[in-house]
Every structure is written in C-alpha cells, then in structure tokens.
Scaffold this motif. Structure first.
Motif, PDB file in Angstrom:
ATOM      1  N   TYR A 117       0.864  -1.173   0.000  1.00 47.70           N
ATOM      2  CA  TYR A 117       0.000   0.000   0.000  1.00 47.70           C
ATOM      3  C   TYR A 117       0.900   1.222   0.000  1.00 47.70           C
ATOM      4  O   TYR A 117       1.606   1.471   0.970  1.00 47.70           O
ATOM      5  CB  TYR A 117      -0.935  -0.033   1.211  1.00 47.70           C
ATOM      6  N   VAL A 118       0.868   1.923  -1.112  1.00 44.03           N
ATOM      7  CA  VAL A 118       1.846   2.970  -1.341  1.00 44.03           C
ATOM      8  C   VAL A 118       1.168   4.325  -1.204  1.00 44.03           C
ATOM      9  O   VAL A 118       0.193   4.617  -1.905  1.00 44.03           O
ATOM     10  CB  VAL A 118       2.494   2.814  -2.731  1.00 44.03           C
ATOM     11  N   GLY A 119       1.681   5.116  -0.278  1.00 47.45           N
ATOM     12  CA  GLY A 119       1.130   6.443  -0.029  1.00 47.45           C
ATOM     13  C   GLY A 119       2.025   7.525  -0.593  1.00 47.45           C
ATOM     14  O   GLY A 119       3.252   7.455  -0.475  1.00 47.45           O
ATOM     15  N   VAL A 120       1.395   8.511  -1.207  1.00 49.99           N
ATOM     16  CA  VAL A 120       2.079   9.724  -1.649  1.00 49.99           C
ATOM     17  C   VAL A 120       1.197  10.909  -1.283  1.00 49.99           C
ATOM     18  O   VAL A 120       0.023  10.743  -0.933  1.00 49.99           O
ATOM     19  CB  VAL A 120       2.353   9.742  -3.173  1.00 49.99           C
TER      20      VAL A 120
ATOM     21  N   VAL B 263      -2.752  10.017  -0.748  1.00 51.96           N
ATOM     22  CA  VAL B 263      -3.356   9.047  -1.654  1.00 51.96           C
ATOM     23  C   VAL B 263      -2.661   7.721  -1.390  1.00 51.96           C
ATOM     24  O   VAL B 263      -1.432   7.653  -1.406  1.00 51.96           O
ATOM     25  CB  VAL B 263      -3.186   9.459  -3.132  1.00 51.96           C
ATOM     26  N   VAL B 264      -3.436   6.683  -1.111  1.00 51.36           N
ATOM     27  CA  VAL B 264      -2.886   5.353  -0.839  1.00 51.36           C
ATOM     28  C   VAL B 264      -3.459   4.388  -1.866  1.00 51.36           C
ATOM     29  O   VAL B 264      -4.678   4.244  -1.968  1.00 51.36           O
ATOM     30  CB  VAL B 264      -3.253   4.868   0.586  1.00 51.36           C
ATOM     31  N   LEU B 265      -2.572   3.769  -2.638  1.00 47.50           N
ATOM     32  CA  LEU B 265      -3.032   2.814  -3.641  1.00 47.50           C
ATOM     33  C   LEU B 265      -2.263   1.505  -3.493  1.00 47.50           C
ATOM     34  O   LEU B 265      -1.088   1.499  -3.133  1.00 47.50           O
ATOM     35  CB  LEU B 265      -2.826   3.358  -5.055  1.00 47.50           C
ATOM     36  N   PRO B 266      -2.941   0.390  -3.797  1.00 44.42           N
ATOM     37  CA  PRO B 266      -2.275  -0.910  -3.737  1.00 44.42           C
ATOM     38  C   PRO B 266      -1.491  -1.172  -5.018  1.00 44.42           C
ATOM     39  O   PRO B 266      -1.971  -0.891  -6.118  1.00 44.42           O
ATOM     40  CB  PRO B 266      -3.447  -1.886  -3.612  1.00 44.42           C
TER      41      PRO B 266
ATOM     42  N   PRO C  86       4.086  11.293   3.349  1.00 43.29           N
ATOM     43  CA  PRO C  86       2.998  10.349   3.615  1.00 43.29           C
ATOM     44  C   PRO C  86       3.378   9.345   4.686  1.00 43.29           C
ATOM     45  O   PRO C  86       4.532   8.913   4.771  1.00 43.29           O
ATOM     46  CB  PRO C  86       2.815   9.648   2.267  1.00 43.29           C
TER      47      PRO C  86
ATOM     48  N   VAL D  94       1.616   5.697   6.023  1.00 48.83           N
ATOM     49  CA  VAL D  94       0.551   4.721   5.801  1.00 48.83           C
ATOM     50  C   VAL D  94       0.665   3.650   6.870  1.00 48.83           C
ATOM     51  O   VAL D  94       1.702   3.004   6.991  1.00 48.83           O
ATOM     52  CB  VAL D  94       0.666   4.070   4.402  1.00 48.83           C
TER      53      VAL D  94
ATOM     54  N   THR E 125      -7.486   2.796   2.423  1.00 53.29           N
ATOM     55  CA  THR E 125      -7.534   1.889   1.273  1.00 53.29           C
ATOM     56  C   THR E 125      -7.571   0.449   1.740  1.00 53.29           C
ATOM     57  O   THR E 125      -6.896   0.075   2.706  1.00 53.29           O
ATOM     58  CB  THR E 125      -6.305   2.146   0.369  1.00 53.29           C
TER      59      THR E 125
END
Lengths: 208, 208
Positions: free
Chosen positions: A32-35, A42-45, B41, B43, B78
């Motif tokens: 889970y990558v946060g920027v 924004v956190v996307l897998p 960020p 997470v 997420t």
C-alpha cells in the motif's frame, strides 16, 4: 533508526532488522503505497516484489499515481499480513496477530532498459520461479509502456504480534468464555486453466 | 463522482456504488490509512469495520498516527482483497484479481461515551456476532484510553478485476503454456484455545 520511523506504540513489538523486513515483504503480494497529492494523502495498492535491497513496483506509464510515486516525492510503502484473530475475555484486550512493515523513502525510476527487463522478469519469477523463461518476453513497446519504480530498503520499521491473548488477570476466572487465537490462513485454490491451455499442461506452482 | 477520486487507469474496472464499496470493506480486516505528516505520507494498517455509513478505526489514545488521523486532516483509507494470480502467456498481460476501495475524507473523533461504547461493541460483533454481550464490557478507563475515529463513506472509489487472463491474440497459439487463474483464498485455521479456556467451551464462529 531515524526518529521518524521509531515505533512508539507497543514498542516491544517493533523490529528494525532486515531479516524481519524481508520475511514480511517476501510473503506479501500487495504494498500500500502512499504519496502526497495536492497536500492530501493518496494510498493505492500495487503488486510488489522485493528484489535485493529494493521494493519493486510496476505499472502503466500512464498510471497517474505510479508516476507520482516515481517522481522523486516522499513515499511510504506499507505491507501487512494478518495471521489471526486474538480473542480475549474483553474487547479491549482482543487483538490481531500480524506482521507489518513500512518503508519510507524516495523511489527511483528504473530507466535503463536492460535493468528494467531484468527486474520485470525477476518480479514474475518471484511469484513463479522459472516462469519468465517459459512465457513470451517483453516487447520493446511493452517495456516502454511499463513504469518500474524501485524503493530502497534503507529507512523502515516492522512490527510483529504473535501468540495468544493477554487478558487482564481479573478476567481469567471467566473460564466459560472461549479465549485464544483463530488463525487466518491464505492459501491457493485449485488452479483454473483458461480455454487456450492444452489439456494436460500442468499448472505452475506458486511459492508464496 | 469528484474528479479527485475518478479512476483514469483501466476505467472499465472502476466502481462508484456503495454496494461494491460495502462488499469490499465488509470482507476486509485491515484498512491502510494514509495521512500527511510534515509533508510526507505515512501509511499504517488499522483494524477496520464498516458500521453504517462510516469506516470505524480505533486504537490507543496515545497512538501517534491515529490521533493524526482523527485530527481533522485529510485521510485516505484503502482496502484491497487479492482474489487470485492471473497468469497470461506474457508477463505484460499477467495480472491479479482483486477487489479494492479507497475512501478520501476527514475523520471525526467519536467523543460521546455512549456512541463510542456502541461502536466499539459493534466492531467486536462485526467479527463475531453476539460476542460483545458474552465478554466483559469496556470499563470507563478503557473507554477513555481508546480513540475511535469515524471516516464517512461519501467520497470513494472501488476497483474490481475478475476472470481469466486477457492475452494478446498472437500469444494464444502457445497452448503448451499454462494460462489461467490461481485463486487466493483466505480461510480460518483450527481455533487455538488458551490455557484459561475451560475444556469443552466451543470456539466462536467468525463471519468474514
């Protein structure tokens, strides 16, 4: 250990060694990558694979978030494996068993086509050893359409909980309440071949 | 759908309906919650439960990141369920089946003790229906020591991939290469009672 990655909460569960980090990363499929985008998180897998001393992420060159991840901005990549539900005699002392890791840093774009191809093949082989040699290799166009980001494993923390519940002593007299661990297990179902697979071709064996 | 949560990449997999969101959230144990701390960020994984129209997160009042999450700052939570490995005849067309959701917003702190207790009991019962009535309830001190944050399910997106590989047509003649899906299944192992559980007490049944 940099102050920013020092675990303050339940510090006895904290780990800062590469062996623990690698064990967690190597068991995970998704990071889970946060920027930060316009000041908001924004956190996307992303499918992830540890190759050597980096966590490799890949995706389309046109994927908005991945271009941000690879764009020199601070990144946090987090991975967690849930190993079980820990049931105490109170909700307060109930918990989960888990292995978790968070990596902080700046990712580099892998632009050298030779290195990029090697890493993308290694990502395939991390899931299915030897498969990259069996399937059709990347075309030049596919290589160009793929973005590869590499996050160094230099600044990280890990956290591990295992074992049974830690009830308050006064709650343990309630022996009629079930307490313990319900393990959570991730396993593979029976492989489902598609119509283009000839009868009798064995399914590849997966290693995670 | 707000522009910030519109999925541009593989938009045919995007979903914006509450039914899909709820299905993903209700199957997940952990949400990956991102916040911005000093411009970077962070997470972290949190046990999560959807209660009505909010995602409920909880933890210690002294947990640094959760206090940030509940402090009126933008949050992204997420959740992803990996359902299988999708093996094509090329690495480029290989993929994963998954169900994913991202919620953007600002969480509120649940400070009313009655609501807080109700939500924390509901979190227990979401995992194990009826268990909150069987175990010892929260003391006042435990209630005060627990931070409950509620993130509204108003701004979100979901993304779902299912089915077999979508190979390039020219790759399908290689019928000797196995293509298809290797399902990933999360299941419960045999419950492990602790020493304080009397013999014969049945383990509770879990619903996720």
């Amino acid at each position: 250990v940099p102050a920013s990655t020092t675990i303050r909460r339940l510090a006895d569960r904290a780990r800062y060694d590469r062996a623990t980090l690698d064990e967690v990363l190597d068991a995970a499929y998704v990071a889970y990558v946060g920027v930060v985008v316009d000041g908001a998180p924004v956190v996307l897998p992303f499918a992830c694979a540890r190759i050597g001393d980096e966590l490799i992420l890949h995706g389309s060159n046109r994927a908005g978030t991945l271009t941000t991840v690879a764009g020199g901005t601070p990144v946090c990549a987090t991975v967690t494996l849930v190993d079980g539900l820990v049931l105490a005699r109170s909700g307060f002392h109930s918990s989960m068993n888990y292995r978790s890791a968070a990596i902080h840093g700046v990712a580099r774009i892998v632009s050298d086509p030779v290195e990029k191809r090697r890493l993308l093949d290694a990502v395939v082989d991390r899931l299915l050893p030897g498969r990259s040699a069996q399937i059709r290799g990347l075309t030049e166009g596919e290589l160009e359409a793929t973005l590869v980001a590499a996050l160094p494993l230099t600044t990280f923390s890990a956290k591990v909980r295992s074992g049974g519940p830690k009830d308050a002593p006064e709650d343990l007299s309630a022996t009629g309440i079930w307490g313990g661990v319900i393990p959570l297990v991730t396993s593979f179902g029976a492989p489902i071949p598609d119509d283009a697979t000839a009868a009798g071709v064995p399914a590849p064996s997966v290693t995670r």
